[in-house]
Design a protein around this motif. Structure first.
Motif, short mmCIF file in Angstrom:
data_model
loop_
_atom_site.label_atom_id
_atom_site.label_comp_id
_atom_site.label_asym_id
_atom_site.label_seq_id
_atom_site.Cartn_x
_atom_site.Cartn_y
_atom_site.Cartn_z
N ILE A 1 0.85 -1.19 0.00
CA ILE A 1 0.00 0.00 0.00
C ILE A 1 0.89 1.24 0.00
O ILE A 1 1.82 1.34 0.80
CB ILE A 1 -0.92 0.01 1.24
N VAL A 2 0.58 2.18 -0.89
CA VAL A 2 1.27 3.46 -0.93
C VAL A 2 0.25 4.53 -0.52
O VAL A 2 -0.77 4.70 -1.18
CB VAL A 2 1.84 3.77 -2.32
N LEU A 3 0.55 5.21 0.58
CA LEU A 3 -0.31 6.29 1.09
C LEU A 3 0.33 7.61 0.71
O LEU A 3 1.53 7.80 0.89
CB LEU A 3 -0.42 6.20 2.61
N ASP A 4 -0.48 8.53 0.19
CA ASP A 4 0.05 9.83 -0.22
C ASP A 4 -1.01 10.89 0.08
O ASP A 4 -2.19 10.58 0.18
CB ASP A 4 0.36 9.83 -1.72
N GLY A 5 -0.57 12.11 0.25
CA GLY A 5 -1.49 13.20 0.48
C GLY A 5 -1.13 14.01 1.70
O GLY A 5 0.02 14.01 2.14
N PHE A 6 -2.15 14.70 2.24
CA PHE A 6 -1.92 15.64 3.33
C PHE A 6 -2.93 15.46 4.45
O PHE A 6 -4.10 15.18 4.20
CB PHE A 6 -2.03 17.08 2.80
N VAL A 7 -2.46 15.65 5.68
CA VAL A 7 -3.31 15.67 6.88
C VAL A 7 -2.95 16.92 7.67
O VAL A 7 -1.99 17.61 7.35
CB VAL A 7 -3.12 14.40 7.74
N THR A 8 -3.72 17.21 8.71
CA THR A 8 -3.51 18.46 9.44
C THR A 8 -2.60 18.34 10.66
O THR A 8 -2.20 19.36 11.22
CB THR A 8 -4.86 19.05 9.89
N CYS A 9 -2.27 17.13 11.08
CA CYS A 9 -1.34 17.01 12.21
C CYS A 9 -0.50 15.74 12.09
O CYS A 9 -0.88 14.77 11.42
CB CYS A 9 -2.07 17.04 13.55
N GLU A 10 0.64 15.76 12.73
CA GLU A 10 1.61 14.67 12.69
C GLU A 10 1.02 13.35 13.19
O GLU A 10 1.31 12.29 12.64
CB GLU A 10 2.83 15.05 13.54
#
Length: 85
Positions: free
Chosen positions: A48-57
């Motif tokens: 699985i390759v996860l990519d993108g953005f979230v708002t906190c670590e």
């Protein structure tokens, strides 16, 4: 009508590629309660390759752990980054 989060075919342990990616994304939404709008999940076989953005670590780890816990996933490459709004 609400979208179905869990479907019967998700029980199958030998899913790969798009089927496995869909299963992982549904599980991330269900288990982590993290907004997945800016995330992409791609499965290359059982990796699985996860990519993108979230708002906190913290969300990065939660998403990675959720993906890794799905039956059929052999490894996870986590490319998710934090973006501050």
């Amino acid at each position: 009508m609400q979208k179905q989060i869990y479907i019967r075919q998700d029980d199958h342990p030998d899913l790969t590629d798009d089927d496995l990616a869909g299963k992982v994304l549904r599980y991330i939404r269900y288990a982590s309660l993290i907004d997945t709008t800016n995330l992409s999940v791609v499965a290359l076989g059982r990796t699985i390759v996860l990519d993108g953005f979230v708002t906190c670590e913290t969300d990065i780890g939660c998403v990675g752990e959720a993906a890794a816990s799905v039956i059929g996933v052999h490894s996870v490459e986590n490319r998710i980054k934090v973006v501050n709004h």
